[in-house]
Design an enzyme around this catalytic site. Sequence first.
Site, PDB file in Angstrom:
ATOM      1  N   GLU A  43       3.378 -10.812  12.492  1.00  0.00           N
ATOM      2  CA  GLU A  43       3.679 -12.046  13.179  1.00  0.00           C
ATOM      3  C   GLU A  43       3.021 -13.351  12.706  1.00  0.00           C
ATOM      4  O   GLU A  43       3.213 -14.378  12.693  1.00  0.00           O
ATOM      5  CB  GLU A  43       3.697 -12.040  14.782  1.00  0.00           C
ATOM      6  CG  GLU A  43       4.527 -10.846  15.413  1.00  0.00           C
ATOM      7  CD  GLU A  43       3.722  -9.641  15.368  1.00  0.00           C
ATOM      8  OE1 GLU A  43       4.202  -8.887  16.382  1.00  0.00           O
ATOM      9  OE2 GLU A  43       2.942  -9.262  14.703  1.00  0.00           O
TER      10      GLU A  43
ATOM     11  N   CYS B 216       1.867  -7.199  20.003  1.00  0.00           N
ATOM     12  CA  CYS B 216       0.479  -6.716  20.677  1.00  0.00           C
ATOM     13  C   CYS B 216       0.046  -7.583  21.733  1.00  0.00           C
ATOM     14  O   CYS B 216       0.338  -8.950  21.657  1.00  0.00           O
ATOM     15  CB  CYS B 216      -0.797  -6.237  19.795  1.00  0.00           C
ATOM     16  SG  CYS B 216      -1.168  -7.685  18.749  1.00  0.00           S
TER      17      CYS B 216
ATOM     18  N   CYS C 185      -0.884 -10.923  19.302  1.00  0.00           N
ATOM     19  CA  CYS C 185       0.198 -11.549  18.690  1.00  0.00           C
ATOM     20  C   CYS C 185       0.940 -12.307  19.785  1.00  0.00           C
ATOM     21  O   CYS C 185       1.417 -13.377  19.483  1.00  0.00           O
ATOM     22  CB  CYS C 185       1.121 -10.707  17.691  1.00  0.00           C
ATOM     23  SG  CYS C 185       0.267 -10.313  16.322  1.00  0.00           S
TER      24      CYS C 185
ATOM     25  N   ARG D  96       1.742  11.230  -2.005  1.00  0.00           N
ATOM     26  CA  ARG D  96       0.255  11.145  -1.801  1.00  0.00           C
ATOM     27  C   ARG D  96      -0.194   9.802  -1.253  1.00  0.00           C
ATOM     28  O   ARG D  96      -1.349   9.915  -0.516  1.00  0.00           O
ATOM     29  CB  ARG D  96      -0.412  11.820  -2.571  1.00  0.00           C
ATOM     30  CG  ARG D  96      -0.167  13.571  -2.752  1.00  0.00           C
ATOM     31  CD  ARG D  96      -0.917  13.927  -4.146  1.00  0.00           C
ATOM     32  NE  ARG D  96      -0.657  15.354  -4.309  1.00  0.00           N
ATOM     33  CZ  ARG D  96      -1.016  16.104  -5.366  1.00  0.00           C
ATOM     34  NH1 ARG D  96      -1.670  15.686  -5.966  1.00  0.00           N
ATOM     35  NH2 ARG D  96      -0.646  17.403  -5.265  1.00  0.00           N
TER      36      ARG D  96
ATOM     37  N   THR E   1      -4.433  28.967  -2.701  1.00  0.00           N
ATOM     38  CA  THR E   1      -4.053  27.836  -3.576  1.00  0.00           C
ATOM     39  C   THR E   1      -5.248  26.995  -4.071  1.00  0.00           C
ATOM     40  O   THR E   1      -5.329  26.880  -5.494  1.00  0.00           O
ATOM     41  CB  THR E   1      -3.052  26.853  -2.636  1.00  0.00           C
ATOM     42  OG1 THR E   1      -2.392  27.565  -2.199  1.00  0.00           O
ATOM     43  CG2 THR E   1      -2.780  25.544  -3.558  1.00  0.00           C
TER      44      THR E   1
ATOM     45  N   ASP F  70      -4.832  27.795  -8.136  1.00  0.00           N
ATOM     46  CA  ASP F  70      -4.610  26.543  -8.826  1.00  0.00           C
ATOM     47  C   ASP F  70      -5.555  25.456  -9.021  1.00  0.00           C
ATOM     48  O   ASP F  70      -5.391  24.678 -10.051  1.00  0.00           O
ATOM     49  CB  ASP F  70      -3.722  25.765  -8.135  1.00  0.00           C
ATOM     50  CG  ASP F  70      -2.115  26.625  -7.801  1.00  0.00           C
ATOM     51  OD1 ASP F  70      -2.044  27.729  -8.424  1.00  0.00           O
ATOM     52  OD2 ASP F  70      -1.345  26.359  -7.118  1.00  0.00           O
TER      53      ASP F  70
ATOM     54  N   GLU G 170       0.802  21.453   1.609  1.00  0.00           N
ATOM     55  CA  GLU G 170       1.291  21.740   0.202  1.00  0.00           C
ATOM     56  C   GLU G 170       1.129  23.385  -0.284  1.00  0.00           C
ATOM     57  O   GLU G 170       1.611  23.814  -1.347  1.00  0.00           O
ATOM     58  CB  GLU G 170       0.350  21.122  -0.948  1.00  0.00           C
ATOM     59  CG  GLU G 170       1.271  19.886  -1.394  1.00  0.00           C
ATOM     60  CD  GLU G 170       0.946  19.381  -2.701  1.00  0.00           C
ATOM     61  OE1 GLU G 170       0.531  20.112  -3.428  1.00  0.00           O
ATOM     62  OE2 GLU G 170       1.225  18.253  -2.841  1.00  0.00           O
TER      63      GLU G 170
END
Length: 351
Positions: A53, A78, A87, A192, A204, A208, A290
């Site tokens: 705003e 708000c 605002c 991400r 993982t 990995d 993930e």
Amino acid sequence: MTSSEKYMQRCLLLARGGEGSVSPNPLVGCVIVREDRIIGEGFHRLFGGPHAEVYAIESVKNKELLAGSTLYVNLEPCAHYGKTPPCSELIIRSRIPRVVVGMVDPFPAVAGKGVDMLRLSGVEVKTGMLEKECQELNRRFVTFIRKKRPYIILKWAMTADGFMDAGGNNKVQGVPVRISGPLAHVLVHRQRTTEDAILVGTRTALNDNPELTAREWSGKNPVRIVIDRTLQLPPTLRLFDGNHKTIVFNEVKTHQAGNIQWEKINTESDFTDQVIHKLPEWNIQSLVVEGGARTLQKFIERNLWDEAHIYTGNSWFFTGLKAPWISGEITGREELEESTLTVLRNPAQRL
């Protein structure tokens, strides 16, 4: 589509400009209209910065026009002093006579107080304009406020015959098997930048050796989270490079060193509930899980997920590690160069 719906659609489009920059605040866009012509607009750009705003009102060159205008905003203005002034007070001081709101703010400090403040000052307020679309845009924020947990997105890649990994001698430790192709890889990195955190399990992380950063897209990196019950992961892993905030959930200690936070949990009970309800302490509003397959399956079994993003490649492994089984409403499907992205929603977690 009515003119009011058109202007609210514009608010929603503008609001997306804050993706990846405003969390844990919501995405908000604002349009100011006079005589069916947009005379000002803006969006919330950065957490802690001015709200939509403010930008919209500041963009109006001739402030005298505000007295005969209508302000459109996808989320209730708000009414409290936070990092910025209310605002609603600014709208009243600007002598804007009409306000159209997409949805009432679920945040307890607002929750209808902004609308009440405007109406008590003589401002005509209409609420519920494209309300479902407005809730959809801010589903992470709404989930965070109402359910006291992050919005959870499960993500994995699998072959055409349903395997996540070839297994056995077909895998070199520290080198993840590529299934979904380069375009999907870029889309994952883009995601991400728009989510607050990303989580993987011990296997993982070890097998990995992922970095879990947004290297292929411009934007912020997510908070990295790993489950390491007995602290067996070697400190040489990329997750522990100290370049970005990393949280290690374990059963041994609570400690912090630089960007690495070890957080002790009770691993005798289900870790998923503990992790999910601990994350709001860091204002983590959205989480991508993930892998690996066991970690993903834990979230599925507990029904602790809101979306699932599944990249299905064209290759076949015939044997190996099976991908999790999941059922949900298909809300999107996109054909990529070497794979297909399918997006599911959990009907049991509707807002």
